[in-house]
Design a protein around this motif. Structure first.
Motif, PDB file in Angstrom:
ATOM      1  N   VAL A 161       2.658 -14.347  -0.408  1.00 26.76           N
ATOM      2  CA  VAL A 161       1.869 -13.312  -1.942  1.00 26.76           C
ATOM      3  C   VAL A 161       0.841 -14.601  -2.332  1.00 26.76           C
ATOM      4  N   ASP A 162       1.073 -16.003  -2.013  1.00 24.86           N
ATOM      5  CA  ASP A 162       0.375 -16.596  -2.597  1.00 24.86           C
ATOM      6  C   ASP A 162      -0.648 -16.837  -2.084  1.00 24.86           C
ATOM      7  N   ASP A 163      -0.563 -16.196  -0.558  1.00 20.73           N
ATOM      8  CA  ASP A 163      -2.203 -16.517   0.423  1.00 20.73           C
ATOM      9  C   ASP A 163      -3.205 -15.339  -0.072  1.00 20.73           C
ATOM     10  N   LEU A 164      -2.529 -13.766  -0.075  1.00 20.89           N
ATOM     11  CA  LEU A 164      -2.962 -12.966  -0.310  1.00 20.89           C
ATOM     12  C   LEU A 164      -3.909 -12.964  -1.810  1.00 20.89           C
ATOM     13  N   GLN A 165      -2.833 -13.638  -2.819  1.00 20.68           N
ATOM     14  CA  GLN A 165      -3.822 -13.568  -4.790  1.00 20.68           C
ATOM     15  C   GLN A 165      -5.141 -14.482  -4.140  1.00 20.68           C
ATOM     16  N   THR A 196       8.887 -11.397 -10.676  1.00 22.61           N
ATOM     17  CA  THR A 196       7.614 -11.274 -10.675  1.00 22.61           C
ATOM     18  C   THR A 196       7.460 -10.018  -9.987  1.00 22.61           C
ATOM     19  N   LEU A 197       6.926  -9.366 -10.416  1.00 21.78           N
ATOM     20  CA  LEU A 197       6.377  -8.339  -9.750  1.00 21.78           C
ATOM     21  C   LEU A 197       5.055  -8.650  -9.328  1.00 21.78           C
ATOM     22  N   VAL A 198       4.868  -7.752  -7.667  1.00 24.01           N
ATOM     23  CA  VAL A 198       3.274  -7.924  -6.950  1.00 24.01           C
ATOM     24  C   VAL A 198       2.914  -6.830  -6.715  1.00 24.01           C
ATOM     25  N   ALA A 199       1.698  -5.978  -6.427  1.00 19.17           N
ATOM     26  CA  ALA A 199       0.724  -5.322  -5.814  1.00 19.17           C
ATOM     27  C   ALA A 199      -0.668  -5.442  -5.575  1.00 19.17           C
ATOM     28  N   LEU A 200      -1.344  -4.901  -4.988  1.00 17.20           N
ATOM     29  CA  LEU A 200      -2.453  -4.985  -4.290  1.00 17.20           C
ATOM     30  C   LEU A 200      -3.738  -4.781  -5.266  1.00 17.20           C
ATOM     31  N   GLN A 206      -6.988 -14.835  -1.706  1.00 13.34           N
ATOM     32  CA  GLN A 206      -7.998 -14.279  -1.021  1.00 13.34           C
ATOM     33  C   GLN A 206      -8.081 -12.931  -2.400  1.00 13.34           C
ATOM     34  N   GLY A 207      -7.764 -12.427  -2.646  1.00 17.42           N
ATOM     35  CA  GLY A 207      -7.959 -11.317  -4.380  1.00 17.42           C
ATOM     36  C   GLY A 207      -7.184 -10.251  -3.440  1.00 17.42           C
ATOM     37  N   LEU A 208      -6.143 -10.278  -3.209  1.00 18.26           N
ATOM     38  CA  LEU A 208      -5.855  -9.105  -1.927  1.00 18.26           C
ATOM     39  C   LEU A 208      -4.541  -8.744  -2.997  1.00 18.26           C
ATOM     40  N   ALA A 209      -3.816  -9.184  -3.355  1.00 18.15           N
ATOM     41  CA  ALA A 209      -2.889  -8.995  -4.434  1.00 18.15           C
ATOM     42  C   ALA A 209      -2.481  -9.858  -6.128  1.00 18.15           C
ATOM     43  N   LEU A 210      -1.975  -9.407  -6.873  1.00 20.90           N
ATOM     44  CA  LEU A 210      -1.755  -9.682  -8.485  1.00 20.90           C
ATOM     45  C   LEU A 210      -0.673  -9.899  -8.845  1.00 20.90           C
ATOM     46  N   ARG A 211      -0.051 -10.878  -9.396  1.00 17.15           N
ATOM     47  CA  ARG A 211       0.918 -11.285  -9.517  1.00 17.15           C
ATOM     48  C   ARG A 211       1.431 -10.946 -11.477  1.00 17.15           C
ATOM     49  N   SER A 212       2.242 -10.359 -11.342  1.00 19.19           N
ATOM     50  CA  SER A 212       2.774  -9.972 -13.311  1.00 19.19           C
ATOM     51  C   SER A 212       4.400 -10.031 -13.818  1.00 19.19           C
ATOM     52  N   PRO A 213       4.481 -10.897 -15.156  1.00 16.69           N
ATOM     53  CA  PRO A 213       6.218 -10.706 -14.960  1.00 16.69           C
ATOM     54  C   PRO A 213       5.926  -9.314 -15.079  1.00 16.69           C
ATOM     55  N   ASP A 214       7.795  -9.084 -14.692  1.00 11.20           N
ATOM     56  CA  ASP A 214       8.661  -7.985 -14.413  1.00 11.20           C
ATOM     57  C   ASP A 214       8.877  -7.892 -16.358  1.00 11.20           C
ATOM     58  N   PRO A 215       8.506  -6.493 -16.442  1.00 11.65           N
ATOM     59  CA  PRO A 215       8.943  -6.440 -17.857  1.00 11.65           C
ATOM     60  C   PRO A 215      10.382  -6.455 -18.111  1.00 11.65           C
ATOM     61  N   ALA A 216      11.396  -6.134 -17.391  1.00  8.67           N
ATOM     62  CA  ALA A 216      12.738  -5.347 -17.277  1.00  8.67           C
ATOM     63  C   ALA A 216      13.289  -6.662 -16.850  1.00  8.67           C
ATOM     64  N   SER A 261       0.913  -0.918   0.473  1.00 15.26           N
ATOM     65  CA  SER A 261      -0.005  -0.104   0.454  1.00 15.26           C
ATOM     66  C   SER A 261       0.950   0.969   0.212  1.00 15.26           C
ATOM     67  N   ARG A 262       2.036   0.947   0.882  1.00 14.46           N
ATOM     68  CA  ARG A 262       2.631   2.472   0.880  1.00 14.46           C
ATOM     69  C   ARG A 262       4.270   2.319  -0.252  1.00 14.46           C
ATOM     70  N   HIS A 263       4.422   1.051  -0.956  1.00 11.08           N
ATOM     71  CA  HIS A 263       5.269   1.581  -2.085  1.00 11.08           C
ATOM     72  C   HIS A 263       4.874   1.010  -3.086  1.00 11.08           C
ATOM     73  N   GLY A 264       3.607   0.522  -3.244  1.00 13.77           N
ATOM     74  CA  GLY A 264       3.076   0.692  -4.268  1.00 13.77           C
ATOM     75  C   GLY A 264       3.765  -1.368  -4.992  1.00 13.77           C
ATOM     76  N   GLU A 265       3.469  -1.535  -6.411  1.00 15.47           N
ATOM     77  CA  GLU A 265       3.761  -2.316  -7.121  1.00 15.47           C
ATOM     78  C   GLU A 265       5.591  -2.927  -6.649  1.00 15.47           C
ATOM     79  N   MET A 266       6.205  -3.687  -6.598  1.00 17.03           N
ATOM     80  CA  MET A 266       7.563  -4.597  -6.583  1.00 17.03           C
ATOM     81  C   MET A 266       7.377  -5.557  -6.424  1.00 17.03           C
ATOM     82  N   ARG A 267       9.162  -6.026  -6.775  1.00 11.73           N
ATOM     83  CA  ARG A 267       9.362  -7.788  -6.717  1.00 11.73           C
ATOM     84  C   ARG A 267       9.025  -8.025  -5.762  1.00 11.73           C
TER      85      ARG A 267
END
Length: 142
Positions: free
Chosen positions: A74-78, A95-99, A80-90, A49-55
């Motif tokens: 993060v597995d548990d948060l995902q 893997t990036l994770v965000a709320l 529960q529908g609270l977090a999302l994973r995405s590949p890091d384009p860089a 919440s404070r820092h945003g999307e991050m690895r």
């Protein structure tokens, strides 16, 4: 003899500090019950919440836990529908994770509940005592 009373005072301070810490942890666990998250999941939600999307590795560093443990949180948060994973384009290996939207709403509600619980705990202190305690805790933290 001079050291015995001093040692007793330190024990008393230490015991009082741990008693307050236990009380705060218990109140925090109770405050988190409506969202069905653990304290470690709540901490991860707060960081995101404070820092945003991050690895995931950065999240582990913020939480001061092993990367494998961050993956589990993060597995548990995902789930529960609270977090999302995405590949890091860089870096395809990272893997990036965000709320998620639900995670953002949950973060806000948890923050409000924790703030209210802290206010209740420290309400017994006069404003000057609260300010002094805040100052002392910051000294110890830094």
């Amino acid at each position: 003899m001079d050291r015995e009373p001093h040692a007793a005072e330190e024990e008393s301070l230490l015991e009082a500090f741990w008693a307050v810490a236990r009380r705060l942890r218990h109140r925090t666990r109770v405050a988190l019950e409506p969202w069905n998250v653990t304290p470690s999941q709540s901490r991860a939600i707060g960081v995101l919440s404070r820092h945003g999307e991050m690895r995931l590795s950065a999240l582990a560093e913020h939480l001061r836990i092993a990367p494998r443990s961050a993956t589990e949180v993060v597995d548990d948060l995902q789930q529960q529908g609270l977090a999302l994973r995405s590949p890091d384009p860089a870096d395809r290996r990272a893997t990036l994770v965000a709320l998620s939207e639900q995670g953002v709403a949950t973060a806000s509600a948890i923050h409000a509940a924790r703030t209210a619980e802290g206010e209740r705990l420290f309400a017994v202190l006069e404003p000057a005592d609260r300010a002094e305690l805040t100052r002392l805790l910051r000294v110890l933290r830094d």
